[in-house]
Design a protein around this motif. Structure first.
Motif, PDB file in Angstrom:
ATOM      1  N   GLY A 295       0.702  -1.341  -0.058  1.00 25.64           N
ATOM      2  CA  GLY A 295       0.120   0.054  -0.086  1.00 25.64           C
ATOM      3  C   GLY A 295       0.780   1.264  -0.199  1.00 25.64           C
ATOM      4  O   GLY A 295       0.382   2.178  -0.827  1.00 25.64           O
ATOM      5  N   LEU A 296       1.957   1.401   0.751  1.00 25.90           N
ATOM      6  CA  LEU A 296       2.792   2.452   0.710  1.00 25.90           C
ATOM      7  C   LEU A 296       3.541   2.721  -0.508  1.00 25.90           C
ATOM      8  O   LEU A 296       3.490   4.044  -1.077  1.00 25.90           O
ATOM      9  CB  LEU A 296       4.023   2.153   1.690  1.00 25.90           C
ATOM     10  N   VAL A 297       3.963   1.630  -1.204  1.00 23.94           N
ATOM     11  CA  VAL A 297       4.609   1.819  -2.483  1.00 23.94           C
ATOM     12  C   VAL A 297       3.510   2.189  -3.499  1.00 23.94           C
ATOM     13  O   VAL A 297       3.619   3.219  -4.390  1.00 23.94           O
ATOM     14  CB  VAL A 297       5.198   0.590  -2.678  1.00 23.94           C
ATOM     15  N   THR A 298       2.600   1.665  -3.520  1.00 23.98           N
ATOM     16  CA  THR A 298       1.749   1.862  -4.668  1.00 23.98           C
ATOM     17  C   THR A 298       0.952   3.429  -4.427  1.00 23.98           C
ATOM     18  O   THR A 298       0.860   4.190  -5.599  1.00 23.98           O
ATOM     19  CB  THR A 298       0.279   1.100  -4.776  1.00 23.98           C
ATOM     20  N   PHE A 299       0.770   3.973  -3.303  1.00 22.99           N
ATOM     21  CA  PHE A 299       0.601   5.551  -3.344  1.00 22.99           C
ATOM     22  C   PHE A 299       1.600   6.364  -3.435  1.00 22.99           C
ATOM     23  O   PHE A 299       1.576   7.226  -4.130  1.00 22.99           O
ATOM     24  CB  PHE A 299      -0.040   5.593  -1.665  1.00 22.99           C
ATOM     25  N   ALA A 300       2.806   5.887  -2.745  1.00 25.27           N
ATOM     26  CA  ALA A 300       3.806   6.929  -3.142  1.00 25.27           C
ATOM     27  C   ALA A 300       4.481   6.944  -4.353  1.00 25.27           C
ATOM     28  O   ALA A 300       4.558   8.015  -5.088  1.00 25.27           O
ATOM     29  CB  ALA A 300       5.280   6.415  -2.201  1.00 25.27           C
ATOM     30  N   ILE A 429       5.209  10.986   0.854  1.00 28.43           N
ATOM     31  CA  ILE A 429       6.728  10.893   0.653  1.00 28.43           C
ATOM     32  C   ILE A 429       6.914  10.901  -0.581  1.00 28.43           C
ATOM     33  O   ILE A 429       8.431  11.053  -1.077  1.00 28.43           O
ATOM     34  CB  ILE A 429       7.338   9.567   1.430  1.00 28.43           C
ATOM     35  N   GLY A 430       6.086  10.276  -1.565  1.00 32.22           N
ATOM     36  CA  GLY A 430       6.408   9.883  -3.103  1.00 32.22           C
ATOM     37  C   GLY A 430       7.091  11.210  -3.671  1.00 32.22           C
ATOM     38  O   GLY A 430       8.199  11.093  -4.289  1.00 32.22           O
ATOM     39  N   ILE A 431       6.516  12.260  -3.677  1.00 32.33           N
ATOM     40  CA  ILE A 431       7.032  13.378  -4.642  1.00 32.33           C
ATOM     41  C   ILE A 431       8.327  14.212  -3.673  1.00 32.33           C
ATOM     42  O   ILE A 431       9.298  14.213  -4.620  1.00 32.33           O
ATOM     43  CB  ILE A 431       5.944  14.559  -4.543  1.00 32.33           C
ATOM     44  N   ILE A 458      11.116   0.661  -8.449  1.00 28.43           N
ATOM     45  CA  ILE A 458      10.512   0.480  -7.061  1.00 28.43           C
ATOM     46  C   ILE A 458       9.259  -0.334  -6.816  1.00 28.43           C
ATOM     47  O   ILE A 458       9.329  -1.225  -6.027  1.00 28.43           O
ATOM     48  CB  ILE A 458      10.519   1.775  -6.552  1.00 28.43           C
ATOM     49  N   VAL A 459       8.423   0.221  -7.796  1.00 26.36           N
ATOM     50  CA  VAL A 459       7.143  -0.740  -7.833  1.00 26.36           C
ATOM     51  C   VAL A 459       7.244  -2.215  -8.170  1.00 26.36           C
ATOM     52  O   VAL A 459       6.845  -3.253  -7.491  1.00 26.36           O
ATOM     53  CB  VAL A 459       6.231   0.030  -8.755  1.00 26.36           C
ATOM     54  N   LEU A 460       8.152  -2.435  -9.168  1.00 24.79           N
ATOM     55  CA  LEU A 460       8.457  -3.859  -9.564  1.00 24.79           C
ATOM     56  C   LEU A 460       9.097  -4.900  -8.535  1.00 24.79           C
ATOM     57  O   LEU A 460       8.681  -5.867  -8.279  1.00 24.79           O
ATOM     58  CB  LEU A 460       8.959  -4.036 -10.840  1.00 24.79           C
TER      59      LEU A 460
END
Length: 474
Positions: A295-300, A429-431, A458-460
């Motif tokens: 969840g953290l990675v998909t949103f970021a 945190i993504g941006i 990162i997502v993969l």
């Protein structure tokens, strides 16, 4: 256990590992009304995240907010909305989720009215901060009311699918609606709309929602509450500020260090407390740890894609703001489609496999954006980001199901608090972590490509890690 009785008996539920189930039972009339209230509140909060963004250039001169201070219109909301999620989720568990949900709605509505009527910057920023505080109460209690109202299985899958769709749609609608309302009625109308929305939802909620709380009420873990709330506030402030000014500022470095230290202290406190705010053994469960990582990675990473793609479309290709809005409008339409498909996919292959497949799809489609050129690529960008958003929504719904599956009702507020905290921190945190790379090197197009390549990797990589982590049953 406070649950509503569905209008028809729930069919055998699919396991998170993918056992196939019969078609989900229909929602009864009361179920639909409950779902409407809970989803409308979540949609309202999602709308608030984006509806004001396009109004900022107009809002600043009107209120006397300088360009450097405009970030506080966003940060004043983000700080309390992210910092208090875990605490309010646990307070709802202990003292009543319905009660706290209603209080959050009331605060949110009053704060929206204050922001709409603001006569100076202080009044406006106070309204925004109180909106964030109300949102921090609404989001975890609303989701835990949903997960305790609809039993685990097909009914909950459908309910979370609808909720996730409206959450995603709220961001998109907010961007489009904010521009239209600011141009025609002025920026204050965007805040007035939220106050009006509350007036529709709040009167319906008391008679429909069940009250629920932990049967044996332990004391609130005050040291844990102080350290985790302080740590999240410091972390969100540092990252929100870094998105505007970079990591070079002294205040950014100090608050970032303070956030890390307070969260480390929180872990130590929880390991010694008899009734901790967050059970560390619970965090070590594979579904909790790896579900929230996904969840953290998909949103970021998706927030980063939207940010850099906006720069590419407007500043590299020269598209107007309206044309750029159409690109993201297509993204919103396909997100709605994904919201109807995701529960069916989850029913067939399970929430965990859906999460992994959705992350992999999001990563591959982000990589496809590398095929855009410096002088063309709007069509490819529209198709790729829209399909990536479908995968993103699949990840949102499946990670929420993965994290909350098998969690007893008395801990649903904590589990959903973790889900929503992951969501807020991910968006924050993504941006700052990746998006700034697109604007600091001097070559915007080259910077956008670098960010997209890192984002996809990162997502993969996360898809692979989550897949390995969720192979074992909890």
């Amino acid at each position: 256990m406070a649950t509503l009785t569905p209008s028809s008996s729930p069919s055998p539920s699919p396991s998170p590992d993918g056992a196939e189930a019969p078609a989900p039972p229909a929602l009864g009339r009361r179920d639909r009304l409950v779902l409407f209230v809970l989803c409308a509140a979540q949609f309202m909060v999602a709308l608030d995240f984006s509806v004001l963004n396009v109004a900022l250039p107009v809002l600043g001169p009107d209120l006397g907010l300088g360009h450097s201070a405009l970030q506080w219109a966003v940060t004043a909301f983000a700080l309390p909305s992210g910092g208090f999620l875990l605490l309010f989720g646990r307070i709802g568990d202990l003292y009543g989720r319905k009660r706290l949900f209603l209080a959050g709605l009331a605060v949110f509505g009053a704060a929206s009215l204050l922001a709409a009527l603001a006569w100076n910057p202080a009044a406006f920023l106070t309204g925004r901060a109180l909106q964030g505080l109300g949102a921090a109460a609404i989001v975890p209690t609303g989701m835990s009311l949903l997960t305790t109202t609809f039993p685990e299985g097909p009914l909950r899958d459908r309910a979370l699918g609808i909720s996730g769709t409206l959450l995603s749609l709220g961001f998109t609608v907010g961007m489009v609606l904010g521009g239209v309302m600011t141009d025609t009625l002025g920026w204050r109308s965007t805040m007035g709309l939220l106050a009006l929305f509350t007036l529709i939802v709040l009167p319906l909620a008391p008679g429909l929602l069940p009250e629920s709380r932990t049967p044996d009420r332990p004391r609130l873990d005050v040291p844990g509450a102080v350290t985790v709330t302080g740590g999240l506030l410091a972390l969100i402030y540092a990252l929100s500020t870094a998105a505007e000014r970079g990591f070079g500022g002294t205040d950014v470095r100090i608050t970032l260090a303070a956030g890390v230290l307070l969260l480390a202290a929180f872990v130590r406190v929880e390991s010694r407390h008899a009734a901790p705010l967050v059970s560390l053994p619970m965090l070590r469960r594979g579904t909790i740890a790896f579900g929230n990582l996904g969840g953290l990675v998909t949103f970021a990473m998706m927030s980063t894609v939207v940010f850099v793609l906006t720069l590419y479309l407007q500043e590299t290709l020269g598209l107007s703001a309206f044309a750029t809005g159409l690109v993201f409008g297509a993204q919103g339409v396909l997100s709605v489609v994904a919201g109807t498909l995701a529960p069916k996919v989850i029913g067939r292959i399970g929430a965990r496999r859906t999460l992994v497949a959705s992350l992999a799809g999001q990563g591959l489609l982000t990589a496809a954006l590398l095929g855009t050129a410096e002088d063309s690529g709007a069509v490819l960008a529209t198709v790729a980001v829209s399909l990536a958003s479908m995968c993103h929504l699949g990840a949102i719904i499946s990670y929420g199901l993965t994290v909350t599956s098998g969690v007893p009702d008395e801990e649903q507020g904590l589990a959903t608090g973790l889900v929503t905290t992951t969501q807020q921190v991910g968006i924050t945190i993504g941006i700052p972590l990746l998006g700034v790379l697109a604007t600091t090197g001097g070559d915007l197009y080259g910077g956008v490509r670098t960010v997209l390549a890192l984002d996809a990797a990162i997502v993969l990589g996360t898809a692979l890690l989550v897949g390995l982590g969720l192979r074992r049953r909890p």
